[in-house]
Structure formats: structure tokens, C-alpha cells
Design an enzyme around this catalytic site. Structure first.
Site, PDB file in Angstrom:
ATOM      1  N   ASP A 115     -70.931 -30.917 -24.798  1.00 45.31           N
ATOM      2  CA  ASP A 115     -71.207 -31.891 -23.449  1.00 45.31           C
ATOM      3  C   ASP A 115     -70.499 -31.122 -22.468  1.00 45.31           C
ATOM      4  O   ASP A 115     -69.415 -31.351 -22.257  1.00 45.31           O
ATOM      5  CB  ASP A 115     -70.522 -33.149 -23.881  1.00 45.31           C
ATOM      6  CG  ASP A 115     -71.574 -34.242 -23.089  1.00 45.31           C
ATOM      7  OD1 ASP A 115     -72.318 -34.002 -22.624  1.00 45.31           O
ATOM      8  OD2 ASP A 115     -70.827 -35.415 -23.338  1.00 45.31           O
ATOM      9  N   CYS A 427     -47.807 -52.005   2.836  1.00 49.08           N
ATOM     10  CA  CYS A 427     -48.442 -52.591   1.693  1.00 49.08           C
ATOM     11  C   CYS A 427     -47.436 -52.377   0.685  1.00 49.08           C
ATOM     12  O   CYS A 427     -47.103 -51.241   0.380  1.00 49.08           O
ATOM     13  CB  CYS A 427     -49.645 -51.607   1.598  1.00 49.08           C
ATOM     14  SG  CYS A 427     -50.633 -52.460   0.117  1.00 49.08           S
TER      15      CYS A 427
END
Ligand code: AMP
Ligand code: ZN
Length: 664
Positions: A115, A427
């Protein structure tokens, strides 16, 4: 004449070593010796361009930049494969074949289905002339200069090869190399790659072949095409390819009966996880070339071959909720929170959803029953939705457009699949993430302070950046949850101790994007102190060994930021090391440059860490395990016998502590 001979001898020798190492997996010299010979050859070639050779092993390191990959027509079309998913499908196929071939005895060659990315490579008179991607099967992209950097692809063939042919195969990225690449990316604050296959095919399209050369790609071959090849069967074809110097996996088996084919499939379905690279099935090919010719092709695939796809380990479960994580770099990752389910031996509660596109493509919604699979990735993934089970009032997923942590509108730059929260300094998870990185073991290694405490300290308003750590007092800490007097004391002490951490680790701790441990060491060595580094331009930085543009730009932008400049000046005030220490400078040499050492056992005079430090101070590298890249194994008492055997088999010289000290 003499020089020419010397160059040619070196080329032949290096080719052979390349082959032994990358194709046969069996090195006969150490990497150090190999590098020395390669350097010698590079120097000779540079001095004598008249002896240029397009198949010289020096071309493996890449360097060609391709702006646009040229499209080239395949001389022989690259077909697809038909797929089968069950024994019955396969038996039907075999019956169809047998019918066409009459009562001939049909044999099969069974191979693994690798793959990766398919490739077709043309050889003429034993030399690699071109590598093409599959493209649409009729024409593909010319990726020759990238293919040439893959060490297991021969540039020059051995044995009795036909004058002209194409060979087909699959470029794969073995798991080990893939994991290593991702580990480095995570350390550098980059997003990890999703899976080996996409990364392999992405690698073929990189414009800078030197970057391709750095990736641990491999090439597995399965088919030769051309005219008048004198090959009678698929199995013989594989053996021939092997004899020309190609890497053809040993798993390929000649099966005389259908039962043997099924046995092959069953065996590999069970054992495929032991392979070093990804496979998604088996390819069964009619063995005789004459039979293949009789069977011919449909409009898209050969009638004489069939892929059998393994069933991925898959289960279905309910997706309770999609939540969003914000990383240290501001990257948003959607996470599927699942009803716990057993998959391949472990209980799965969460799965990665990757990004907004993925959610939209599969139309994944909260409340859906989803299929979860474990593939080449470490984290399981959602591969689809069972639409028959979708609740009636289900609504499409609205991807967030504001940061779930600080409510800042998210950004997404062109070509990037991920959303980012740009609020770097406001943040919370980005702030705490940076502080957590700063205190981590490989960075400032602050004792008595852990990740959760960082979050608590931030929540309580005691810290906003890593410089604030140095102002914490025992009195501030004691009232906090789960904080006894002793632990408060330890924390303050741990922070104070961190001023002894050497400059190179401080540099890593700052959390500059793309500056991992190794890059930090390189920069510290090159600049000696932070002042020089803060003034450096992109061009200057790029002249440092192994520092590329991306890193250089990130360093410059970090030090141009007012907030960072202020934090650094505070850290300096608190006593944090911003230069290479005087005794380190004094003891630094380049004596061991280019050499890699593995240290094992117990030593008489030096501690293991002292020894490692000596190696690095003198320009050498410390490796963790023995490979052909190891220059020396420094062996102490009680070294495991397996290390010795491995070093001996790879031809890595084994030296004692005294030998090592003599080198200095
Ligand atoms: P598909 O993409 O599903 O049509 O499958 C065809 C692809 O499988 C070919 O283009 C090859 O790249 C790949 N493949 C992997 N291993 C093999 C093998 N052993 N023989 C033939 N094709 C293979
Ligand atoms: Zn945010």
C-alpha cells in the site's frame, strides 16, 4: 586515466554496498566507512566534471529542484486491478479463467499488495532513465530525480538484463521510518502525517529531491513489461527482477492449486501485521505469461490478475459527541467521542476526525453510528457512517469557526487542511502548552512541577508565561489545591535549579516552532549565545549545517516578536543560561564531526552521560541503537551480547573507554 579508474572503482564499490544494505538488508561495512568513501567520490567528481555519470551513487543525496513535473505518456499502459473481498469472489474468478483457458493446468503467483504509490521505472542498457507516477494509467508525472534518491532503486543494473524495459512497483514508507518522521514533527511543533501511504505518494511530488532523499522510502517491485523479454512466468519474472538488483519481497509464492492460494491468503491475513510496511491485501496472478496473453485485459484491468482485499479490523459504534482540541501551536483537532467499543484487542473511546474536510466528506454527525477502523495509524479512525441508523432529526455538523478555548475567530491558510487559533498569547491551551513544553524533561526538566499544576497555576492567575515561573513563592503556592508545604517548596526549588540548564536546552525549551532538540543543539553550537542568534538573518541561519528556510524563518519571526524579546530579557535577569558555558566552549572541538557513537555498558572512569556529553562536545553524535549508520560502539562492562553480535555483523568497530579517550 588513473583518476578515472579511481572514480569508477569507488562507484562500483559504493553501488555494491548500497545494494547490500538497502536491497538485501545486509550491510558489510559501517556507515562511517561508507560516508567516507562517498565523500571521497563526491570530491573527485567535483574536481573532474568530465567524468560525470548519471548513475553515480553520489546522486542519491538529491539536490535537483523540479518546478513542474512533466507529464509523460506511458509506453505500456498501467492498469488497475480488479478487487475481490471473499473466497467466493475468488473462486468465481478462477472458474471464469479456467473456462477461457480450457483444460490447461493453471498455476498462480501470489504476492502481497503493498500500500503505497505506484511507480513505473524505465531502464535502458542497464541504466535508470526515467521514473513515472501512475497518473491516469495512460500518462504520469516524471519524478525521475526523486526516484533516484531512493536507495533501494538501482541506478545501474546487475546480471543479464534485457536492453530496454519498464519495471513496475510500489513506493512505500515503512512503519518505522514513518513513526520516526512523525516523532520529529511533533517535537518540532508540526502536525504529524496521517498515514504512510499518503506520505509516500506526497514524497514523490516534493520539488526538492534533497528532501525526498531524507525520507526513508523503499521501493518494492512486482512486474517487468516490455517486448521480447524472454520471460515465461510471473514467478520467473520476480526472480529475474531480483537478479537485476531490484528489491522483490520474498513473500511471493508459486501456488499450484486454488487451495494453496487460499492458504497464502489466510497466512498473510494473520501475519501481515508483522511486516515492516503496510499491505492491504494479496494479488493473485496467473503464472504463465502465455496464459496471461490469452486472457488479456478488460478496459481497465488485466483478466489474469485479481486483488484480494483484507478486511480491515472494523467495528461500529455510536458517536456521542464531537469535541475540539487546541494544541500548543494553535492547531485545532476534532475528536470523536465514542461509545466505548472493543477493536483489535483494545477498548476504543475516541477516534481522530482529522479536519473539517474529512467530517464533511463523510458527513459525520453527532448521534450517528459510525464505522471505526484501525489502519496503519496509531489512533483509530472513522471510515464511514451507517446511514440506516441515522436518527431522524439529525443535523449536519457545523464545524466550529471560533476557538473553543478563547473564542477567537479561527484561521485557515490556503492549502492547509487544519484550522488554527491565531491568538498565540491569549489562548489558554497555547499558553499552558508552551509552559508545559518549557518544563518538560528534555527541556528545562523542572522537578516538582507537572503539566496539571501548570494548568492550575495559570487558572489561578499566577503565571502567564514561562518567565513567571521564576517569581512564584512558597506563600503563593501553599493555599492551592493539593499543594502541601513540602511540594510548594520543591516546586520553587525546582524552578530555581533550572537556571543551571545549559543554553542548548534553554533554546529548545523556548518552544520556537520547528526548533527541536537537534536543531537547538546545532544553533547553540553555531551561535554560542542568544544575542548573536537574535540578530541573525534568514540567510545567515540557512548557512548553518542542516538549517533550512522554514526553520530559519521561524527563528527570525520568533525573535522579532516583542513579547518574546521581553520574556527572554526577564529570563536572563533570573539567571537562565543564554550562552554556551565557558568550560563547555573551551572543551568544544570538532574532532568527532560526522561520526556516530553508540554507548553501552558500564565504564571505569566516566559515567555514561559524561561519555555522551564528551561525544557531543567534540562534534560527534550519540545514537541510540546500532545500525549501519553507527561509526563506533563504545563498549563498557556488562554490555549485552546481542549488541556485540549486531555490531560485529554490521562491521561496526567496537572500542573501549580508553580507545575512545585516545581519540580525543
Ligand atoms: P488499485 O489501485 O486498487 O486499482 O490497485 C492496483 C494497484 O495496486 C496497482 O496500481 C499497484 O500500484 C498496486 N499493487 C501493490 N502491490 C501490487 C502487486 N504485488 N502487484 C500488482 N499491483 C500491486
Ligand atoms: Zn484560542
Amino acid at each position: 586515466m588513473e583518476i578515472k579508474q579511481k572514480i569508477e572503482n569507488l562507484r562500483t564499490e559504493l553501488r555494491e554496498h548500497n545494494y547490500n544494505y538497502y536491497v538485501l538488508d545486509n550491510a558489510t561495512i559501517s556507515d562511517f566507512e561508507f560516508d567516507m568513501k562517498l565523500k571521497e567520490l563526491q570530491a573527485l567528481e567535483a574536481k573532474h566534471p568530465e567524468f560525470y555519470d548519471a548513475s553515480s551513487p553520489t546522486l542519491r543525496v538529491g539536490g535537483t529542484i523540479t518546478k513542474n513535473f512533466e507529464t509523460v505518456v506511458h509506453e505500456h499502459r498501467m492498469y488497475s486491478l480488479d478487487n475481490s473481498y471473499s473466497k467466493e469472489d475468488l473462486e468465481d474468478w478462477e472458474k471464469r479463467i479456467q473456462k477461457i483457458l480450457g483444460d490447461a493446468q493453471v498455476e498462480f503467483t501470489c504476492e502481497l499488495k503493498y500500500d503505497g504509490a505506484s511507480i513505473s521505472i524505465t531502464y535502458e542498457n542497464g541504466l535508470l532513465v526515467r521514473g513515472l507516477t501512475r497518473g491516469d494509467g495512460f500518462q504520469g508525472d516524471d519524478v525521475t530525480s526523486n526516484i533516484k534518491t531512493i536507495r533501494s532503486v538501482p541506478l545501474q543494473l546487475k546480471g543479464d538484463y534485457p536492453p530496454k524495459f519498464d519495471i513496475r512497483g510500489e513506493i512505500v514508507l515503512p512503519f518505522e521510518g514513518f513513526a520516526k518522521m512523525n516523532q520529529e514533527r511533533i517535537e518540532n511543533g508540526e502536525d504529524p502525517y496521517m498515514n504512510p501511504r499518503n506520505t509516500a505518494s506526497g514524497s514523490l511530488k516534493l520539488q526538492d529531491s534533497a528532501l525526498v532523499a531524507e525520507r526513508p522510502l523503499d521501493c518494492l517491485l512486482y512486474s517487468i513489461v516490455g517486448v521480447n523479454l524472454g520471460i515465461e512466468s510471473q514467478f520467473q519474472m520476480l526472480e529475474k527482477a531480483r537478479s537485476f538488483g531490484f528489491k522483490v519481497p520474498k513473500a511471493a509464492t508459486l501456488c499450484k492449486t486454488t487451495d494453496e492460494v487460499l492458504e497464502f491468503i489466510e497466512y498473510w491475513d494473520k501475519h501481515r501485521h508483522e511486516l515492516p510496511y503496510e499491505t492491504d491485501g494479496v494479488v493473485i496472478k496467473v503464472n504463465s505469461i502465455q496464459h496471461q496473453e490469452e486472457l488479456g485485459y478488460t478496459s481497465k484491468s488485466p483478466r489474469w490478475a485479481m486483488a484480494y482485499k483484507f478486511k480491515a479490523e472494523q467495528v461500529s459504534t455510536v458517536l456521542n459527541e464531537i469535541t475540539y482540541q487546541v494544541g500548543r501551536t494553535g492547531a485545532i483537532t476534532p475528536v470523536a467521542n465514542l461509545k466505548p467499543v472493543l477493536l483489535a484487542g483494545t477498548t476504543v473511546k475516541r477516534a481522530s476526525l482529522h479536519n473539517a474536510d474529512q467530517i464533511e466528506k463523510l458527513d459525520i454527525r453527532e448521534g450517528d453510528t459510525v464505522f471505526v477502523e484501525k489502519g496503519g495509524e496509531i489512533i483509530p479512525k472513522i471510515v464511514g457512517v451507517d446511514f440506516t441508523k441515522r436518527p431522524i432529526h439529525s443535523q449536519p455538523t457545523q464545524y466550529i469557526d471560533h476557538c473553543p478555548e478563547c473564542n477567537t475567530p479561527l484561521e485557515r491558510s490556503e492549502g492547509d487542511a487544519k484550522h488554527y487559533c491565531p491568538n498565540e498569547y491569549g489562548c489558554p491551551p497555547q499558553i499552558t502548552g508552551r509552559i508545559q513544553h518549557y518544563i518538560s524533561r528534555k527541556a528545562m526538566d523542572i522537578e516538582g512541577l507537572g503539566g496539571e499544576t501548570v494548568e492550575l497555576l495559570f487558572k489561578e492567575g499566577l503565571i502567564e508565561n514561562y518567565a513567571d515561573l521564576y517569581l512564584l513563592t512558597k506563600e503563593q503556592l501553599i493555599p492551592l489545591e493539593r499543594m502541601a508545604e513540602k511540594s510548594a517548596e520543591n516546586l520553587v526549588k525546582g524552578v530555581a535549579e533550572s537556571v543551571k540548564i545549559p543554553f542548548e536546552r534553554v533554546l529548545f525549551a523556548l518552544g520556537i516552532r520547528f526548533v527541536g532538540e537537534t536543531v537547538a543543539k546545532k544553533l547553540a553550537r553555531a551561535y554560542k549565545n542568544i544575542d548573536g542568534l537574535m540578530m541573525a538573518t534568514v540567510e545567515e541561519l540557512m548557512s548553518v549545517d542542516e538549517i533550512g528556510q522554514r526553520i530559519a524563518e521561524s527563528v527570525v519571526s520568533f525573535f522579532r516578536n516583542g513579547i518574546n524579546i521581553e520574556i527572554i530579557s526577564r529570563l536572563r535577569e533570573y539567571g537562565v543560561q543564554f550562552e554556551v558555558s565557558a568550560d563547555k566552549l573551551e572543551n568544544q572541538t570538532d574532532i568527532l564531526k560526522g561520526q556516530t557513537f553508540v554507548v553501552s555498558g558500564v565504564f571505569e572512569n566516566l559515567g555514561r552521560d559524561e561519555l555522551k556529553k564528551l561525544i557531543e562536545d567534540n562534534g560527534g553524535k550519540v545514537g541510540s541503537s546500532i545500525s549501519s549508520k553507527t561509526s563506533y560502539l563504545v563498549a563498557g562492562d556488562k554490555m549485552g551480547p546481542s549488541k556485540r553480535t549486531k555490531a560485529e555483523s554490521l562491521g561496526v568497530p567496537i572500542i573501549s573507554e580508553a580507545d575512545f579517550l585516545n581519540m580525543l
